[in-house]
Enzyme design. Structure first.
Site, mmCIF file in Angstrom:
data_model
loop_
_atom_site.group_PDB
_atom_site.id
_atom_site.type_symbol
_atom_site.label_atom_id
_atom_site.label_comp_id
_atom_site.label_asym_id
_atom_site.label_seq_id
_atom_site.Cartn_x
_atom_site.Cartn_y
_atom_site.Cartn_z
ATOM 1 N N CYS A 1 0.333 3.063 10.469
ATOM 2 C CA CYS A 1 0.888 4.315 9.888
ATOM 3 C C CYS A 1 1.673 5.012 10.933
ATOM 4 O O CYS A 1 1.030 5.482 11.694
ATOM 5 C CB CYS A 1 -0.382 5.248 9.136
ATOM 6 N N GLY B 1 12.299 0.036 2.789
ATOM 7 C CA GLY B 1 13.375 -0.214 1.862
ATOM 8 C C GLY B 1 14.541 -1.026 2.362
ATOM 9 O O GLY B 1 14.143 -1.585 3.699
ATOM 10 N N GLY C 1 7.092 -2.931 -1.865
ATOM 11 C CA GLY C 1 6.951 -1.529 -1.603
ATOM 12 C C GLY C 1 8.031 -0.767 -2.409
ATOM 13 O O GLY C 1 7.777 -0.491 -3.389
ATOM 14 N N SER D 1 0.909 -1.262 0.030
ATOM 15 C CA SER D 1 0.054 0.151 0.086
ATOM 16 C C SER D 1 0.865 1.420 -0.032
ATOM 17 O O SER D 1 1.915 1.209 0.551
ATOM 18 C CB SER D 1 -0.909 -0.168 1.273
ATOM 19 N N GLY E 1 1.548 10.959 5.347
ATOM 20 C CA GLY E 1 0.378 11.072 5.794
ATOM 21 C C GLY E 1 -0.938 10.960 5.309
ATOM 22 O O GLY E 1 -2.118 11.599 5.668
ATOM 23 N N ASN F 1 -6.729 -0.739 1.403
ATOM 24 C CA ASN F 1 -5.925 -0.525 2.609
ATOM 25 C C ASN F 1 -6.702 0.599 3.426
ATOM 26 O O ASN F 1 -7.072 1.816 2.670
ATOM 27 C CB ASN F 1 -4.613 0.063 2.287
#
Ligand code: FMN
Length: 309
Positions: free
Chosen positions: A136, A223, A271, A27, A78, A105
């Protein structure tokens, strides 16, 4: 004999969530899928997870929101997104014509937000599942707060479970004291699968300005830097919970993905790698197939958890 890469991510749910292969997009790193459909044949992927969606549209955090670090990215987007109503109106009719399953998501400020989102998405054609983002790291309310404790994680999961019959993936944060306890709590509250991990809290400082680099001050690190951390969490959670685990964090190659699968993940999410190579997820899928051919593996499920001691 043709290779069988299929994986079932909701074995306890009647409708199930069968993926043709284990490679998903993470996501926030693959938009709504539509953006990448111009770049390669996204229908070949196992599943697409769209950007985090909230009840109302959000503009996200102040700039700067992205910063490259050694072996990773700090982001503080955000949860910028179009909101659930626009998503249902504009995106789901496109997804309904796709072969690749799309998972939405969701994120909220309150438990009630999550329940409302799940209720609105329930039964909408073009949606194959919900990923509950309780992780998050860069929003002021909600987000990772819910994923930090087993109690609040369980409360959100139970509220979403009560609001939808769709398969539910709950996405965990590494920013917690005990991710295994959180995983057990969401499993007991009705999750069908567990995605892990979201980004790690992190920051950078501009020494010339003597100020934090990110407009939001704190961001999330993703990462290659987080891969070994994510891998150990997948290993521990997969050993403690009787649900499919979906590994995520620093996967940039097929061998990274296979490590997660051998640690016990039933599927993986790609991702940040898609930013430097938009075809990364497809390359990873091709690499997994090649590995299976070279090793004489006919069914992907044969190697899930094979590195577990
Ligand atoms: C720019 C950016 C935006 C992201 N947005 C979301 C999001 O909306 N919802 C979510 O659950 N995770 C979000 N993530 C986290 C990723 O899905 C993933 O969990 C994390 O980046 C670790 O995987 P990676 O190391 O392969 O990037 C975002 C990550 C990045 C880099």
């Amino acid at each position: 004999m043709p290779l069988d890469l299929s994986v079932q991510l909701a074995p306890k749910r009647k409708r199930g969530l069968l993926l043709a292969n284990p490679v998903m997009t993470a996501s926030g790193t693959f938009g709504y899928g539509t953006e990448y459909s111009q770049v390669f044949d996204i229908q070949k992927l196992g599943a697409i997870v769209c950007k985090g969606t909230t009840l109302e549209p959000r503009e996200g955090n102040p700039q700067p929101r992205l910063y490259e670090t050694a072996s990773g990215i700090l982001n503080s987007i955000g949860l910028q997104n179009i909101g659930v109503k626009a998503l249902i109106r504009e995106k789901t009719p496109i997804w309904a014509s796709w072969q690749v399953p799309v998972i939405v998501n969701i994120a909220g400020d309150t438990v009630e937000d999550y329940a409302q989102l799940a209720g609105q998405l329930d039964g909408v054609t073009g949606i194959s599942g919900i990923e509950v983002n309780i992780s998050c790291p860069n929003v002021r309310t909600g987000g990772a707060d819910f994923g930090a404790s087993p109690e609040s994680a369980s409360e959100v999961t139970a509220a979403v479970r009560a609001a939808t019959s769709l398969p539910i993936l709950v996405k965990l944060t590494p920013n917690t004291g005990d991710i295994v306890r959180v995983a057990i709590a969401v499993a007991e509250a009705g999750a069908d699968a567990i995605s892990l991990i979201n980004s790690w809290k992190g920051m950078a400082i501009d020494i010339a300005k003597r100020r934090p680099v990110l407009g939001n001050i704190i961001g999330g690190l993703s990462g290659p830097a987080i891969k070994p951390l994510a891998l150990s969490m997948v290993y521990e959670v997969a050993g403690a919970v009787d649900l499919p685990a979906i590994g995520c964090g620093g996967i940039t190659s097929a061998s990274d993905a296979i490590e997660f699968i051998m640690a016990g993940a039933s599927a993986v999410q790609v991702g940040s790698a898609s930013f430097s190579n938009p075809r990364a997820s497809l390359d990873i899928l091709d690499g997994i197939e090649l590995f299976m051919q070279q090793e004489g593996i006919n069914k992907l499920t044969e190697i899930i958890g094979t590195a577990r001691c």
